[in-house]
Motif scaffolding. Sequence first.
Motif, PDB file in Angstrom:
ATOM      1  N   GLN A  88     -15.144 -11.524  52.492  1.00 26.53           N
ATOM      2  CA  GLN A  88     -15.146 -12.630  51.537  1.00 26.53           C
ATOM      3  C   GLN A  88     -15.367 -12.119  50.110  1.00 26.53           C
ATOM      4  OE1 GLN A  88     -14.136 -15.448  52.060  1.00 26.53           O
ATOM      5  NE2 GLN A  88     -14.664 -16.241  54.065  1.00 26.53           N
ATOM      6  N   ALA A  89     -16.238 -11.115  49.965  1.00 27.91           N
ATOM      7  CA  ALA A  89     -16.484 -10.551  48.636  1.00 27.91           C
ATOM      8  C   ALA A  89     -15.210  -9.911  48.081  1.00 27.91           C
ATOM      9  CB  ALA A  89     -17.611  -9.524  48.702  1.00 27.91           C
ATOM     10  N   GLU A  90     -14.478  -9.258  48.939  1.00 28.57           N
ATOM     11  CA  GLU A  90     -13.201  -8.666  48.517  1.00 28.57           C
ATOM     12  C   GLU A  90     -12.206  -9.758  48.123  1.00 28.57           C
ATOM     13  OE1 GLU A  90     -12.078  -6.330  51.848  1.00 28.57           O
ATOM     14  OE2 GLU A  90     -13.517  -4.728  51.447  1.00 28.57           O
ATOM     15  N   ALA A  91     -12.200 -10.869  48.885  1.00 28.48           N
ATOM     16  CA  ALA A  91     -11.296 -11.977  48.575  1.00 28.48           C
ATOM     17  C   ALA A  91     -11.643 -12.608  47.224  1.00 28.48           C
ATOM     18  CB  ALA A  91     -11.362 -13.026  49.685  1.00 28.48           C
ATOM     19  N   LEU A  92     -12.946 -12.582  46.883  1.00 28.26           N
ATOM     20  CA  LEU A  92     -13.381 -13.105  45.583  1.00 28.26           C
ATOM     21  C   LEU A  92     -13.087 -12.132  44.442  1.00 28.26           C
ATOM     22  CD1 LEU A  92     -16.818 -14.720  46.520  1.00 28.26           C
ATOM     23  CD2 LEU A  92     -14.880 -15.909  45.477  1.00 28.26           C
ATOM     24  N   LYS A  93     -12.614 -10.935  44.791  1.00 29.63           N
ATOM     25  CA  LYS A  93     -12.299  -9.886  43.807  1.00 29.63           C
ATOM     26  C   LYS A  93     -13.526  -9.440  43.036  1.00 29.63           C
ATOM     27  CE  LYS A  93      -7.568 -11.626  43.271  1.00 29.63           C
ATOM     28  NZ  LYS A  93      -6.558 -12.169  42.350  1.00 29.63           N
ATOM     29  N   ILE A  94     -14.661  -9.362  43.763  1.00 19.80           N
ATOM     30  CA  ILE A  94     -15.885  -8.844  43.147  1.00 19.80           C
ATOM     31  C   ILE A  94     -15.726  -7.345  42.922  1.00 19.80           C
ATOM     32  CG2 ILE A  94     -18.346  -8.408  43.549  1.00 19.80           C
ATOM     33  CD1 ILE A  94     -18.491 -11.122  44.916  1.00 19.80           C
ATOM     34  N   GLY A  95     -16.058  -6.909  41.711  1.00 19.93           N
ATOM     35  CA  GLY A  95     -15.754  -5.548  41.305  1.00 19.93           C
ATOM     36  C   GLY A  95     -16.480  -4.465  42.064  1.00 19.93           C
ATOM     37  N   LEU A  96     -17.742  -4.703  42.426  1.00 26.98           N
ATOM     38  CA  LEU A  96     -18.509  -3.676  43.130  1.00 26.98           C
ATOM     39  C   LEU A  96     -19.140  -4.285  44.371  1.00 26.98           C
ATOM     40  CD1 LEU A  96     -19.562  -0.795  43.227  1.00 26.98           C
ATOM     41  CD2 LEU A  96     -21.490  -1.513  41.822  1.00 26.98           C
ATOM     42  N   ILE A  97     -18.843  -3.717  45.517  1.00 26.45           N
ATOM     43  CA  ILE A  97     -19.340  -4.228  46.794  1.00 26.45           C
ATOM     44  C   ILE A  97     -20.172  -3.139  47.457  1.00 26.45           C
ATOM     45  CG2 ILE A  97     -18.673  -5.078  49.072  1.00 26.45           C
ATOM     46  CD1 ILE A  97     -16.095  -6.123  47.782  1.00 26.45           C
ATOM     47  N   LEU A  98     -21.440  -3.460  47.734  1.00 24.10           N
ATOM     48  CA  LEU A  98     -22.355  -2.489  48.327  1.00 24.10           C
ATOM     49  C   LEU A  98     -22.736  -2.933  49.732  1.00 24.10           C
ATOM     50  CD1 LEU A  98     -24.776  -1.820  45.319  1.00 24.10           C
ATOM     51  CD2 LEU A  98     -22.746  -0.536  45.987  1.00 24.10           C
ATOM     52  N   PRO A  99     -22.580  -2.080  50.718  1.00 29.57           N
ATOM     53  CA  PRO A  99     -22.982  -2.438  52.082  1.00 29.57           C
ATOM     54  C   PRO A  99     -24.495  -2.561  52.204  1.00 29.57           C
ATOM     55  CG  PRO A  99     -22.331  -0.133  51.951  1.00 29.57           C
ATOM     56  CD  PRO A  99     -21.999  -0.742  50.628  1.00 29.57           C
ATOM     57  N   SER A 100     -24.945  -3.126  53.297  1.00 32.67           N
ATOM     58  CA  SER A 100     -26.361  -3.462  53.468  1.00 32.67           C
ATOM     59  C   SER A 100     -27.269  -2.248  53.515  1.00 32.67           C
ATOM     60  CB  SER A 100     -26.555  -4.289  54.745  1.00 32.67           C
ATOM     61  OG  SER A 100     -26.069  -3.564  55.871  1.00 32.67           O
ATOM     62  N   PHE A 101     -26.741  -1.068  53.840  1.00 32.16           N
ATOM     63  CA  PHE A 101     -27.611   0.104  53.969  1.00 32.16           C
ATOM     64  C   PHE A 101     -27.904   0.780  52.624  1.00 32.16           C
ATOM     65  CE2 PHE A 101     -23.247   1.622  54.720  1.00 32.16           C
ATOM     66  CZ  PHE A 101     -23.149   2.605  53.748  1.00 32.16           C
ATOM     67  N   ARG A 102     -27.297   0.313  51.540  1.00 32.47           N
ATOM     68  CA  ARG A 102     -27.551   0.943  50.246  1.00 32.47           C
ATOM     69  C   ARG A 102     -28.957   0.631  49.776  1.00 32.47           C
ATOM     70  NH1 ARG A 102     -22.532   2.651  48.077  1.00 32.47           N
ATOM     71  NH2 ARG A 102     -23.712   3.578  46.365  1.00 32.47           N
ATOM     72  N   SER A 103     -29.591   1.600  49.135  1.00 32.13           N
ATOM     73  CA  SER A 103     -30.999   1.491  48.744  1.00 32.13           C
ATOM     74  C   SER A 103     -31.165   0.717  47.440  1.00 32.13           C
ATOM     75  CB  SER A 103     -31.592   2.891  48.563  1.00 32.13           C
ATOM     76  OG  SER A 103     -31.010   3.526  47.432  1.00 32.13           O
ATOM     77  N   SER A 104     -32.424   0.353  47.166  1.00 33.21           N
ATOM     78  CA  SER A 104     -32.741  -0.318  45.899  1.00 33.21           C
ATOM     79  C   SER A 104     -32.363   0.559  44.715  1.00 33.21           C
ATOM     80  CB  SER A 104     -34.228  -0.655  45.847  1.00 33.21           C
ATOM     81  OG  SER A 104     -34.580  -1.574  46.854  1.00 33.21           O
ATOM     82  N   ARG A 105     -32.517   1.861  44.865  1.00 31.46           N
ATOM     83  CA  ARG A 105     -32.152   2.779  43.782  1.00 31.46           C
ATOM     84  C   ARG A 105     -30.654   2.704  43.496  1.00 31.46           C
ATOM     85  NH1 ARG A 105     -34.073   8.959  44.010  1.00 31.46           N
ATOM     86  NH2 ARG A 105     -36.050   7.852  43.721  1.00 31.46           N
ATOM     87  N   ASP A 106     -29.840   2.606  44.546  1.00 33.18           N
ATOM     88  CA  ASP A 106     -28.393   2.499  44.359  1.00 33.18           C
ATOM     89  C   ASP A 106     -28.033   1.206  43.629  1.00 33.18           C
ATOM     90  OD1 ASP A 106     -27.930   4.891  45.711  1.00 33.18           O
ATOM     91  OD2 ASP A 106     -27.794   3.894  47.659  1.00 33.18           O
ATOM     92  N   ILE A 107     -28.705   0.126  44.013  1.00 31.07           N
ATOM     93  CA  ILE A 107     -28.427  -1.170  43.383  1.00 31.07           C
ATOM     94  C   ILE A 107     -28.855  -1.135  41.921  1.00 31.07           C
ATOM     95  CG2 ILE A 107     -28.931  -3.645  43.446  1.00 31.07           C
ATOM     96  CD1 ILE A 107     -29.469  -3.257  46.492  1.00 31.07           C
ATOM     97  N   ARG A 108     -30.018  -0.549  41.666  1.00 29.05           N
ATOM     98  CA  ARG A 108     -30.503  -0.443  40.286  1.00 29.05           C
ATOM     99  C   ARG A 108     -29.543   0.390  39.435  1.00 29.05           C
ATOM    100  NH1 ARG A 108     -35.445   1.028  41.391  1.00 29.05           N
ATOM    101  NH2 ARG A 108     -35.099   3.255  41.167  1.00 29.05           N
ATOM    102  N   ALA A 109     -29.040   1.476  39.985  1.00 33.21           N
ATOM    103  CA  ALA A 109     -28.095   2.324  39.246  1.00 33.21           C
ATOM    104  C   ALA A 109     -26.804   1.571  38.936  1.00 33.21           C
ATOM    105  CB  ALA A 109     -27.793   3.589  40.050  1.00 33.21           C
ATOM    106  N   ALA A 110     -26.349   0.745  39.888  1.00 34.54           N
ATOM    107  CA  ALA A 110     -25.135  -0.035  39.675  1.00 34.54           C
ATOM    108  C   ALA A 110     -25.333  -1.061  38.553  1.00 34.54           C
ATOM    109  CB  ALA A 110     -24.733  -0.739  40.970  1.00 34.54           C
ATOM    110  N   VAL A 111     -26.497  -1.688  38.547  1.00 33.06           N
ATOM    111  CA  VAL A 111     -26.814  -2.653  37.482  1.00 33.06           C
ATOM    112  C   VAL A 111     -26.862  -1.938  36.132  1.00 33.06           C
ATOM    113  CG1 VAL A 111     -28.636  -4.124  36.551  1.00 33.06           C
ATOM    114  CG2 VAL A 111     -28.034  -4.273  38.980  1.00 33.06           C
ATOM    115  N   GLN A 112     -27.527  -0.791  36.098  1.00 29.51           N
ATOM    116  CA  GLN A 112     -27.669  -0.044  34.854  1.00 29.51           C
ATOM    117  C   GLN A 112     -26.308   0.351  34.279  1.00 29.51           C
ATOM    118  OE1 GLN A 112     -30.972   0.850  33.470  1.00 29.51           O
ATOM    119  NE2 GLN A 112     -29.537   0.882  31.751  1.00 29.51           N
ATOM    120  N   LYS A 113     -25.398   0.722  35.158  1.00 26.08           N
ATOM    121  CA  LYS A 113     -24.064   1.130  34.709  1.00 26.08           C
ATOM    122  C   LYS A 113     -23.345  -0.020  34.009  1.00 26.08           C
ATOM    123  CE  LYS A 113     -19.873   3.478  36.293  1.00 26.08           C
ATOM    124  NZ  LYS A 113     -19.185   4.124  37.434  1.00 26.08           N
ATOM    125  N   ILE A 114     -23.478  -1.228  34.559  1.00 22.82           N
ATOM    126  CA  ILE A 114     -22.848  -2.396  33.931  1.00 22.82           C
ATOM    127  C   ILE A 114     -23.520  -2.705  32.593  1.00 22.82           C
ATOM    128  CG2 ILE A 114     -22.460  -4.877  34.142  1.00 22.82           C
ATOM    129  CD1 ILE A 114     -22.154  -4.442  37.161  1.00 22.82           C
TER     130      ILE A 114
END
Length: 388
Positions: A88-114
């Motif tokens: 569904q996220a792909e159908a919404l054309k969301i630019g960055l999709i992270l699977p459930s196993f990604r860590s808080s550090r990965d999510i924080r880095a993705a936010v920082q990049k934006i």
Amino acid sequence: MSDIIIITDWGSDPPAFAGALAMAFTVVPASVATVTAEAVASARVVVVYSKLRQADDVARLGEVIGEDRRRTDTIYVASSSDRAGLVQAEALKIGLILPSFRSSRDIRAAVQKILNRGLEAGLQRRSRLVANAIETGDALYQELGAAMRADKPLPPEVLVATARAIGEATRREGLAEWLDAVQLHHSGTCRHMLTVAGHASSFGQYLSLHESDVAMLAEAALLHDVGKLFIPISVLEKTGELTEMERRAINTHSMRGASALVRGGRTAKEVIAAVRDHHEYLDGSGYPRGVGADGLGPLTRMITIADIYSALTEERPYKEAMTPRQSITIMAGLKGKLDNRLFAAFRSMVLDPVFAKKQASVLPGSGGRPACLQAGIHPFDASQETAA
């Protein structure tokens, strides 16, 4: 404007990564069922944490998050290993999709990049010296936060490089250009760190201090609020009035920062003293220890002046920025609290339009003056000794 809006369908239970994000960014929670386009527009980054199993939820997200923002400013974090949400996220054309196993550090880095996208674009219009110093300062801010959260030593190489870069940028491009460029950063806490560093570094240059003294001023300024990185950004950059508990938490930052530097074991004792005591006053009315003039060295006195002036001239969520003259007038009213000789020199510096725009390319060594701050010698006493 907040840094992040986290849209979930998990009721009142925030996702595990929300706490980690709240330490570094301003975060607003929202429900998939009730989120509005206005709420989304008021955040720089959109994080969706949802199973996306309901067609109504998917349709609503498509309505409130425009397609451009879904592509560029939105992160979907899967709430389970279920493949349906990813599809569904792909159908919404969301630019960055992270699977459930990604860590808080990965999510924080993705936010920082934006968040840094706007900063990077703005720095392209600045001189290379200024852009490099801002980029190095941003890297230091992120590394300081990571070190504080993990209770690890601070990164001395990045600190030294940032102090040197800011000194060079302010010396060659002028204080006004530096302060203007600092406004490009999205974080008010980081902006304050870089603003104080610019004022402190320029102050040392204005007094023709030795190169090592200017570097020490910049390092102390960059670290003066390091203890605030233990406190959630939602408290530090709160738009409304602080509660008594929040105020007490913020007032611990100077001692917590000094303690962290002591544990790291790599910071000069004069810098640690400035971090601990930059809210102290000569008349003993400050905090955290209530010490007076005899307990406050020249480095601390200079950082205190730079910090107060920076805070007054900065725009905050709860106040407008004051002009240099308004700020100096308020500081002049702090009778007996600030070093009179240093304050008079600082006042002359910030009210001098020529100095703000361009500085003479003096330094290294600064006219043969010996280093004074590490020895605890007042800059004006040191100049008298040199003249003698």
